[in-house]
Write a protein that holds these residues in place. Structure first.
Motif, PDB file in Angstrom:
ATOM      1  N   GLU A 345      15.280 -12.586  -8.148  1.00 11.62           N
ATOM      2  CA  GLU A 345      15.609 -13.952  -7.787  1.00 11.62           C
ATOM      3  C   GLU A 345      16.313 -14.654  -8.943  1.00 11.62           C
ATOM      4  OE1 GLU A 345      13.301 -18.045  -6.349  1.00 11.62           O
ATOM      5  OE2 GLU A 345      12.169 -16.254  -6.939  1.00 11.62           O
ATOM      6  N   ALA A 346      17.252 -15.515  -8.617  1.00 16.10           N
ATOM      7  CA  ALA A 346      17.938 -16.333  -9.620  1.00 16.10           C
ATOM      8  C   ALA A 346      18.347 -17.634  -8.947  1.00 16.10           C
ATOM      9  CB  ALA A 346      19.156 -15.600 -10.173  1.00 16.10           C
ATOM     10  N   ALA A 347      18.905 -18.530  -9.731  1.00 17.94           N
ATOM     11  CA  ALA A 347      19.270 -19.837  -9.174  1.00 17.94           C
ATOM     12  C   ALA A 347      20.326 -19.722  -8.087  1.00 17.94           C
ATOM     13  CB  ALA A 347      19.756 -20.760 -10.290  1.00 17.94           C
ATOM     14  N   GLY A 348      21.143 -18.658  -8.161  1.00 17.67           N
ATOM     15  CA  GLY A 348      22.228 -18.519  -7.196  1.00 17.67           C
ATOM     16  C   GLY A 348      21.889 -17.743  -5.951  1.00 17.67           C
ATOM     17  N   ARG A 370      18.504  -9.802 -14.311  1.00 17.72           N
ATOM     18  CA  ARG A 370      19.088 -11.114 -14.029  1.00 17.72           C
ATOM     19  C   ARG A 370      19.854 -11.043 -12.717  1.00 17.72           C
ATOM     20  NH1 ARG A 370      21.512 -13.200 -19.190  1.00 17.72           N
ATOM     21  NH2 ARG A 370      23.336 -11.939 -18.704  1.00 17.72           N
ATOM     22  N   PRO A 373      24.142 -15.929 -10.655  1.00 15.74           N
ATOM     23  CA  PRO A 373      24.095 -17.281 -11.225  1.00 15.74           C
ATOM     24  C   PRO A 373      24.561 -18.336 -10.235  1.00 15.74           C
ATOM     25  CG  PRO A 373      26.073 -16.173 -11.960  1.00 15.74           C
ATOM     26  CD  PRO A 373      25.294 -15.158 -11.151  1.00 15.74           C
ATOM     27  N   ALA A 374      23.948 -19.507 -10.313  1.00 18.99           N
ATOM     28  CA  ALA A 374      24.473 -20.663  -9.591  1.00 18.99           C
ATOM     29  C   ALA A 374      25.701 -21.187 -10.328  1.00 18.99           C
ATOM     30  CB  ALA A 374      23.406 -21.748  -9.493  1.00 18.99           C
ATOM     31  N   GLU A 377      25.443 -22.835 -13.852  1.00 21.35           N
ATOM     32  CA  GLU A 377      24.040 -22.763 -14.261  1.00 21.35           C
ATOM     33  C   GLU A 377      23.860 -22.654 -15.780  1.00 21.35           C
ATOM     34  OE1 GLU A 377      20.224 -19.691 -13.804  1.00 21.35           O
ATOM     35  OE2 GLU A 377      21.952 -19.502 -12.459  1.00 21.35           O
ATOM     36  N   HIS A 378      24.770 -21.950 -16.438  1.00 14.93           N
ATOM     37  CA  HIS A 378      24.579 -21.663 -17.864  1.00 14.93           C
ATOM     38  C   HIS A 378      25.515 -22.462 -18.771  1.00 14.93           C
ATOM     39  CE1 HIS A 378      23.222 -18.069 -15.565  1.00 14.93           C
ATOM     40  NE2 HIS A 378      22.196 -18.176 -16.386  1.00 14.93           N
TER      41      HIS A 378
END
Length: 387
Positions: A345-348, A370, A373-374, A377-378
């Motif tokens: 799971e990740a933000a995206g 990882r 990514p959303a 996000e970073h």
């Protein structure tokens, strides 16, 4: 991140597939891939919406495949501040990877000459539709246009009078991505010797032409071209697709026609065909291919595929099933070969089962640390490290 590329940093300025897919493989192998996006994000994030296939709330698994494991940073590169930040990022990087068209990166001041002058150790990888030189480097390529259509591949996919099929998306893009990454790795090895980066360039067109290299090479040297024939007229009936009695298709893979012909006859209990003057030699079978294929069609229709393939294995006949997509997902051999991976799971994106990249290293597990990514996000995390 762990993996054979751990410790290397790639700055990616790419959209859609071929460029980001190269970065995605590198991220799977442990590289720190920083994906620089405009405020609107890579259109691939909204692929099914952009192409008219679904609404805005539907996820984009193709984006997840090519972008998992990266860090997303949003920069406005049409501003002085955004370009200055980009150069700070590039000063920390080993590779700059882009599949924007040459005129687009030039307008941003991010062309090869500009960047290599400012960052001499940087490996610059340019992935384009048609190349950086010639009369049409500005032309949009895309998989179906540059890789399939213009390379000649599409014209040979079907007999001359048949309509063109619909080509599945991403095939040429992913082949081009692997090509680009191989060039990047060679340039990094060269940098170890020279201390200097270089320009690595590939295109969908050039990769498509290389993929069709057998046919084009024969045409260039011998002036000949094997026609694309329907399955009922394949000149080597032992390399052809057949349907069993239960409607399941399979390929025979008898490339070495002389050596493998007796094995096929034993498996199908038709040894008498070996004495048939129409089928005695590979040349005879070539001239009488329609008759032999018709006989095989009739025979294979009498039993289900599992029975035929059991006999094939007993007599060492080479074959392969024609899998559906659902078959592939459940294929025990594909699973054992490492074709799939669990992405965390990740933000995206939530945790999900996905297609793996196609190379395995004994020193590196396939576990992903990882996910996807959303958008942006970073940004704060990465830019904070630049101060």
């Amino acid at each position: 991140m762990t993996g054979p590329l751990a410790g290397f940093r790639i700055i990616e300025l790419g959209v859609w597939v071929a460029g980001p897919a190269a970065g995605g493989i590198a991220a799977d192998w442990g590289a720190d891939v920083i994906k620089v996006e405009a405020p609107a994000g890579d259109p691939m994030r909204r692929m099914l919406q952009v192409t008219g296939g679904a609404g805005a709330d539907v996820p984009s698994p193709p984006f997840d495949l090519d972008n998992r494991g990266k860090r997303s940073v949003v920069l406005e590169l049409d501003t002085d501040e955004g370009r200055a930040t980009m150069h700070k990022l590039l000063a920390t990087a080993d590779v700059f990877l882009t599949n924007l068209r040459p005129d687009a990166v030039d307008r941003l001041g991010l062309g090869p000459e500009d960047l290599r002058a400012a960052h001499p150790r940087l490996v610059y990888c340019s992935v384009t539709g048609y190349g950086r030189e010639g009369p049409e480097p500005w032309r949009a390529g895309y998989d179906v246009g540059a890789f399939w259509a213009r390379s000649g591949l599409a014209s040979l996919a079907v007999p001359p009078d048949a309509p063109q099929p619909h080509f599945r998306g991403g095939v040429g893009d992913h082949i081009t991505a692997i090509t680009a990454l191989s060039g990047i790795l060679a340039a990094l090895l060269q940098r170890e010797k020279t201390g200097e980066g270089t320009l690595v360039e590939t295109s969908l067109l050039r990769t498509g032409i290389y993929t069709l290299g057998w046919d084009l090479g024969i045409r260039l040297r011998l002036g000949k071209l094997a026609p694309t024939a329907p399955r009922t007229k394949q000149t080597n009936p032992m390399v052809n697709v057949y349907c069993a009695g239960d409607g399941q298709w399979f390929w025979l893979l008898g490339v070495e026609a002389d050596r493998l012909w007796p094995k096929l006859l034993a498996a199908i209990d038709r040894k008498q065909w070996g004495d048939d003057e129409r089928f005695r030699t590979p040349r005879d079978r070539r001239h009488n291919c329609e008759a032999l294929i018709a006989d095989l069609d009739a025979l294979f229709a009498t039993r289900p595929r599992d029975e035929w393939t059991e006999a094939f294995d007993e007599y060492d006949v080479w074959w392969a099933p024609v899998n559906t997509v659902d078959d592939v997902i459940e294929d025990a051999q594909a699973i054992a070969a490492g074709a799939f991976v669990d992405v965390p799971e990740a933000a995206g994106a939530p945790a999900h089962r996905a297609v793996n990249t196609p190379i395995r290293f004994s020193s590196h597990t396939d576990a992903r640390t990882r996910g996807t990514p959303a958008l942006g996000e970073h940004t704060d995390e990465v830019l904070r490290d630049l101060d």
